[in-house]
Write a protein that holds these residues in place. Structure first.
Motif, PDB file in Angstrom:
ATOM      1  N   TYR A 217       0.820  -1.208   0.000  1.00 31.38           N
ATOM      2  CA  TYR A 217       0.000   0.000   0.000  1.00 31.38           C
ATOM      3  C   TYR A 217       0.857   1.263   0.000  1.00 31.38           C
ATOM      4  O   TYR A 217       0.442   2.297  -0.560  1.00 31.38           O
ATOM      5  N   ALA A 218       2.028   1.214   0.620  1.00 31.83           N
ATOM      6  CA  ALA A 218       2.938   2.369   0.571  1.00 31.83           C
ATOM      7  C   ALA A 218       3.384   2.639  -0.861  1.00 31.83           C
ATOM      8  O   ALA A 218       3.414   3.798  -1.323  1.00 31.83           O
ATOM      9  N   ILE A 219       3.729   1.566  -1.591  1.00 24.95           N
ATOM     10  CA  ILE A 219       4.121   1.711  -2.999  1.00 24.95           C
ATOM     11  C   ILE A 219       2.947   2.224  -3.827  1.00 24.95           C
ATOM     12  O   ILE A 219       3.106   3.108  -4.679  1.00 24.95           O
ATOM     13  N   SER A 220       1.758   1.686  -3.566  1.00 27.15           N
ATOM     14  CA  SER A 220       0.559   2.142  -4.275  1.00 27.15           C
ATOM     15  C   SER A 220       0.319   3.628  -4.029  1.00 27.15           C
ATOM     16  O   SER A 220      -0.005   4.382  -4.961  1.00 27.15           O
ATOM     17  N   GLY A 221       0.475   4.060  -2.783  1.00 25.04           N
ATOM     18  CA  GLY A 221       0.290   5.472  -2.451  1.00 25.04           C
ATOM     19  C   GLY A 221       1.304   6.363  -3.141  1.00 25.04           C
ATOM     20  O   GLY A 221       0.962   7.457  -3.615  1.00 25.04           O
ATOM     21  N   ALA A 222       2.557   5.902  -3.219  1.00 30.44           N
ATOM     22  CA  ALA A 222       3.598   6.692  -3.895  1.00 30.44           C
ATOM     23  C   ALA A 222       3.296   6.833  -5.385  1.00 30.44           C
ATOM     24  O   ALA A 222       3.452   7.918  -5.971  1.00 30.44           O
ATOM     25  N   LEU A 223       2.854   5.749  -6.012  1.00 27.40           N
ATOM     26  CA  LEU A 223       2.519   5.801  -7.443  1.00 27.40           C
ATOM     27  C   LEU A 223       1.299   6.679  -7.690  1.00 27.40           C
ATOM     28  O   LEU A 223       1.254   7.424  -8.681  1.00 27.40           O
TER      29      LEU A 223
END
Length: 324
Positions: A217-223
């Motif tokens: 979810y952190a990666i999803s938020g960054a993207l």
């Protein structure tokens, strides 16, 4: 020879790539302006933003979940990105780093709640959609921010050294290569796929499932943050509605590109061609002056097509496993 040819078609991206080539050829014959420099610039700009959005959903699909709050993440970041530049004179680079931090924190908070409570990701991200959208509207009072620096506007609307290839393709390429490297070379990428493939087996093999979900979810938020800021550059304005229409395309493109909805299998290259298919269809409908409501009908049909493809793929894989 035949087996080698068959193995080529086993790649997730081959089918969507063929569809893209056929569609481009057919539309170009019917409407030559489709391949004009200006239209190529517009098309590639749309593909660039939508690809980063789709990658933000792809990493969540990889763990067998879906992020309904993806657009709200991106919209909140977009507004904050423009607000700090307009109201406080923050340089674009610093504003961009702040936007990335906000996106990642929103993703971490969402992933932490899902992982620690065990509540359905659908419910948590649906609630997150409303919460982050509410914060967005509270900041903007439903009014856009106009203070986008000229350098940011140029990045979103000009071609590289005057070519029809927009600068926006650069963050798309970086995000695409980064996600390919994540899933194929990094341990956390393998953990994400393992959790999506079989959560119980992943736990038994020592994978920290809670941390893996939070990372996803952190990666999803960054993207989502990157896509939101790209869209600000493209639109030249901080609209509070940014991200509202991301859900359908972010879901359809990965599935068209070979992602399995239950998790464990995704394709970055397949997702790219899924994004291209959606962009070509949308652009073609505009060029042929077809009523806007038809676009929504076509996108809905694409969802059904994508789910049908996914189900067919699951049945095929199950039959192959039984044959072994």
């Amino acid at each position: 020879m035949h087996s080698r040819f068959g193995r080529i078609f086993d790649n997730d991206w081959v089918g969507p790539a063929i569809v893209c080539l056929v569609a481009v050829a057919a539309i170009s014959i019917a409407q030559p302006s489709f391949l004009s420099p200006f239209n190529i610039l517009v098309l590639l700009s749309a593909i660039s933003v939508n690809m980063v959005v789709a990658l933000g959903q792809l990493v969540i699909i990889a763990i067998g979940q879906m992020n309904l709050a993806l657009g709200a993440f991106g919209g909140l970041v977009a507004i904050c990105f423009v607000a700090v530049m307009e109201l406080y004179g923050v340089p674009p680079i610093a504003a961009m780093l702040m936007g990335l931090s906000i996106g990642m924190l929103a993703g971490v908070a969402t992933g932490f709640i899902i992982a620690r409570t065990g509540i359905s990701a659908f419910i948590i991200t649906l609630a997150g959609l409303q919460i982050f959208k509410g914060i967005n509207l509270g900041i903007t009072e439903a009014q856009p921010f106009y203070g986008v620096p000229q350098a940011v506007k140029d990045f979103g609307n000009l071609g590289i050294f005057g070519s029809p290839i927009p600068w926006l393709v650069l963050p798309m390429i970086a995000a695409g290569l980064g996600m390919w490297y994540l899933f194929n070379r990094l341990r956390i990428g393998r953990y994400i796929l393992a959790v999506g493939g079989n959560r119980t087996a992943a736990e038994l093999s020592g994978i920290n499932v809670t941390a893996t979900i939070i990372w996803a979810y952190a990666i999803s938020g960054a993207l989502a943050a990157i896509a939101g800021m790209m869209l600000v550059a493209r639109l030249q304005i901080g609209q509070p509605t940014i991200g509202d229409d991301w859900l359908i395309s972010s879901f359809a493109a990965p599935v068209i590109g070979g992602a399995v909805l239950t998790g464990g299998h995704v394709s970055v290259s397949g997702t790219f061609f899924g994004v291209v298919i959606i962009a070509i269809i949308t652009q073609a409908l505009v060029l042929f002056a077809i009523d806007p409501f038809v676009v929504q009908i076509v996108l809905g049909a694409l969802i059904l097509w994508a789910v049908g493809i996914n189900r067919f793929r699951e049945i095929r894989i199950a039959k192959l496993n039984e044959a072994r």
